[in-house]
Enzyme design. Structure first.
Site, PDB file in Angstrom:
ATOM      1  CB  SER A   1     -11.069  12.929  18.737  1.00 18.22           C
ATOM      2  OG  SER A   1     -11.775  14.015  18.184  1.00 18.22           O
TER       3      SER A   1
ATOM      4  CG  HIS B   1      -7.294  14.882  17.708  1.00 17.59           C
ATOM      5  ND1 HIS B   1      -6.150  15.082  16.963  1.00 17.59           N
ATOM      6  CD2 HIS B   1      -8.325  15.015  16.841  1.00 17.59           C
ATOM      7  CE1 HIS B   1      -6.483  15.320  15.701  1.00 17.59           C
ATOM      8  NE2 HIS B   1      -7.799  15.291  15.599  1.00 17.59           N
TER       9      HIS B   1
ATOM     10  CG  ASP C   1     -11.204  16.735  15.480  1.00 17.17           C
ATOM     11  OD1 ASP C   1     -10.205  16.686  14.743  1.00 17.17           O
ATOM     12  OD2 ASP C   1     -11.697  15.728  16.033  1.00 17.17           O
TER      13      ASP C   1
ATOM     14  CG  MET D   1     -14.399  20.359  12.218  1.00 17.89           C
ATOM     15  SD  MET D   1     -15.652  19.077  12.000  1.00 17.89           S
ATOM     16  CE  MET D   1     -14.762  17.650  12.658  1.00 17.89           C
TER      17      MET D   1
ATOM     18  CG  HIS E   1      -7.282  17.816  12.688  1.00 23.48           C
ATOM     19  ND1 HIS E   1      -8.071  16.699  12.466  1.00 23.48           N
ATOM     20  CD2 HIS E   1      -6.915  18.255  11.461  1.00 23.48           C
ATOM     21  CE1 HIS E   1      -8.164  16.473  11.165  1.00 23.48           C
ATOM     22  NE2 HIS E   1      -7.490  17.409  10.538  1.00 23.48           N
TER      23      HIS E   1
ATOM     24  CG  MET F   1     -10.192  19.311   9.796  1.00 24.02           C
ATOM     25  SD  MET F   1     -11.299  18.120  10.589  1.00 24.02           S
ATOM     26  CE  MET F   1     -10.997  18.544  12.297  1.00 24.02           C
TER      27      MET F   1
ATOM     28  CG  MET G   1      -7.106  13.592   7.551  1.00 19.31           C
ATOM     29  SD  MET G   1      -7.335  13.703   9.338  1.00 19.31           S
ATOM     30  CE  MET G   1      -9.082  13.256   9.489  1.00 19.31           C
TER      31      MET G   1
ATOM     32  CG  ASP H   1      -8.074  12.288  13.094  1.00 16.60           C
ATOM     33  OD1 ASP H   1      -8.939  11.676  13.747  1.00 16.60           O
ATOM     34  OD2 ASP H   1      -8.078  13.528  12.941  1.00 16.60           O
TER      35      ASP H   1
HETATM   36  C1  DX5 Z   1     -12.722  13.844  11.747  1.00 18.78           C
HETATM   37  C2  DX5 Z   1     -11.857  14.271  12.914  1.00 18.78           C
HETATM   38  C3  DX5 Z   1     -11.463  13.161  13.800  1.00 18.78           C
HETATM   39  C4  DX5 Z   1     -12.637  12.570  14.556  1.00 18.78           C
HETATM   40  C5  DX5 Z   1     -12.353  11.125  14.819  1.00 18.78           C
HETATM   41  O1  DX5 Z   1     -12.977  14.926  10.950  1.00 18.78           O
HETATM   42  O2  DX5 Z   1     -10.670  14.875  12.419  1.00 18.78           O
HETATM   43  O3  DX5 Z   1     -10.460  13.565  14.712  1.00 18.78           O
HETATM   44  O4  DX5 Z   1     -12.878  13.217  15.780  1.00 18.78           O
HETATM   45  O5  DX5 Z   1     -13.503  10.549  15.341  1.00 18.78           O
HETATM   46  P1  DX5 Z   1     -13.767   8.982  15.292  1.00 18.78           P
HETATM   47  O6  DX5 Z   1     -12.652   8.334  16.070  1.00 18.78           O
HETATM   48  O7  DX5 Z   1     -15.093   8.843  15.935  1.00 18.78           O
HETATM   49  O8  DX5 Z   1     -13.736   8.568  13.846  1.00 18.78           O
HETATM   50 ZN    ZN Z   2      -9.030  15.204  13.883  1.00 24.00          ZN
END
Ligand code: DX5
Ligand code: ZN
Length: 220
Positions: free
Chosen positions: A9, A34, A36, A38, A67, A69, A138, A176
Site C-alpha cells: 500500500s 494498492h 488508498d 481518502m 481503494h 474510501m 478491512m 487490508d
Molecule cells: C487503511 C488503508 C490500508 C492501509 C494499510 O485505511 O486502507 O490500505 O494502507 O496500511 P498498514 O498495512 O500499515 O495497516
Molecule cells: Zn486500503
C-alpha cells in the site's frame, strides 16, 4: 493453497520518493500496488487523486488496486479508471446503489471490488457476490496506516471464505489493514488470496525480504 499475492500500500511509502518506492516494490516481487483514496469525509484523512494514480500508472506494469474510501464513489470511478486503475473497490457502507456502481466499474473495463469495514456484517454482501471480482476485507477501521489488526476479523474472514467457496469461487478475498509477518500465515490459512500491506513492506529496508516474509517464504 495457491500462493498468496502481496499488494504493498503506497500510503506507507516515502511520498517524497514515490517513483523510487514504486520501482522498489515492483522489483521486490509485489503482485499488485494498492492505492488508498481518502476523502476527509468517509474517513478522517486525505490522500491521493487520479492525477497521482495516472503518474504511478506510467511507472509500473503492476495492476493498480484502487481503494476508494470516499462518500462520492460514483463521481470517482471513471476518473480512476481513466487514470489506469485496473481494480476499483468501493465501500459497501458508502455506496447507496451498489449494483449500479459495480456495473459502472465493470463497464469501464476495471475489476469491481467491494470493501467491507470490520463492524459491517457479512450479510451486507449477500446480494452482490455474483457482481464482484474481489472483496476487500478491512481488518482495521480505514483511514490510517500502521494500525493493529482487529482480531474479530479473523473469524469473519473464515466465514467469508466459506461463503465464497460455496457461492462464488471466482471472487478473490483481499485483507487490508494491520497485515504483518506475524499474522500473514494465519490470514492465508483462513482464506486470504491477497494481502494488502503498507507498513510491513514500506517500513522495511529490504522490501524483497519483507514480501517473502508475508508470503511465508524464507527471505533469500
Ligand atoms: C487503511 C488503508 C490500508 C492501509 C494499510 O485505511 O486502507 O490500505 O494502507 O496500511 P498498514 O498495512 O500499515 O495497516
Ligand atoms: Zn486500503
Amino acid at each position: 493453497m495457491s500462493r498468496v499475492r502481496i499488494a504493498p500500500s503506497l500510503l506507507a511509502c516515502d511520498l517524497g520518493r514515490v517513483a523510487d518506492e514504486v520501482r522498489s516494490v515492483a522489483a521486490a516481487g509485489a503482485d499488485l500496488l494498492h492505492f488508498d483514496v481518502m476523502d476527509g469525509h468517509f474517513v478522517p484523512n486525505l490522500t491521493f487523486g487520479p492525477g497521482l494514480c495516472a503518474a504511478v500508472r506510467r511507472l509500473t506494469e503492476l495492476p493498480l488496486d484502487v481503494h476508494l474510501m470516499v462518500t462520492n464513489a460514483d463521481d470517482l470511478v471513471e476518473p480512476f479508471a481513466v487514470a489506469g486503475a485496473g481494480r476499483i473497490a468501493v465501500h459497501v457502507e458508502a455506496v447507496t446503489h451498489l449494483h449500479r456502481t459495480l456495473g459502472r466499474i465493470h463497464a469501464l473495463g476495471a475489476v469491481p471490488g467491494v470493501a467491507i469495514n470490520p463492524a459491517t456484517p457479512v450479510a451486507a454482501l449477500d446480494e452482490v457476490w455474483p457482481l464482484v471480482g474481489f472483496l476487500l476485507v478491512m481488518s482495521v477501521d480505514p483511514g490510517f496506516g500502521g494500525q493493529r489488526l482487529i482480531p474479530e476479523v479473523l473469524d469473519k474472514l473464515a466465514r467469508l471464505r466459506a461463503i465464497r467457496d460455496r457461492r462464488a469461487p471466482g471472487v478473490e478475498l483481499a485483507v487490508d489493514g494491520g497485515v504483518e509477518s506475524d499474522n500473514a500465515g494465519e490470514l492465508q490459512r483462513l482464506g486470504a488470496d491477497i494481502l494488502v500491506a503498507g507498513t510491513a513492506v514500506f517500513g522495511a529496508a529490504d522490501r524483497s525480504a519483507a514480501i517473502a516474509r508475508l508470503r511465508g517464504e524464507e527471505a533469500g
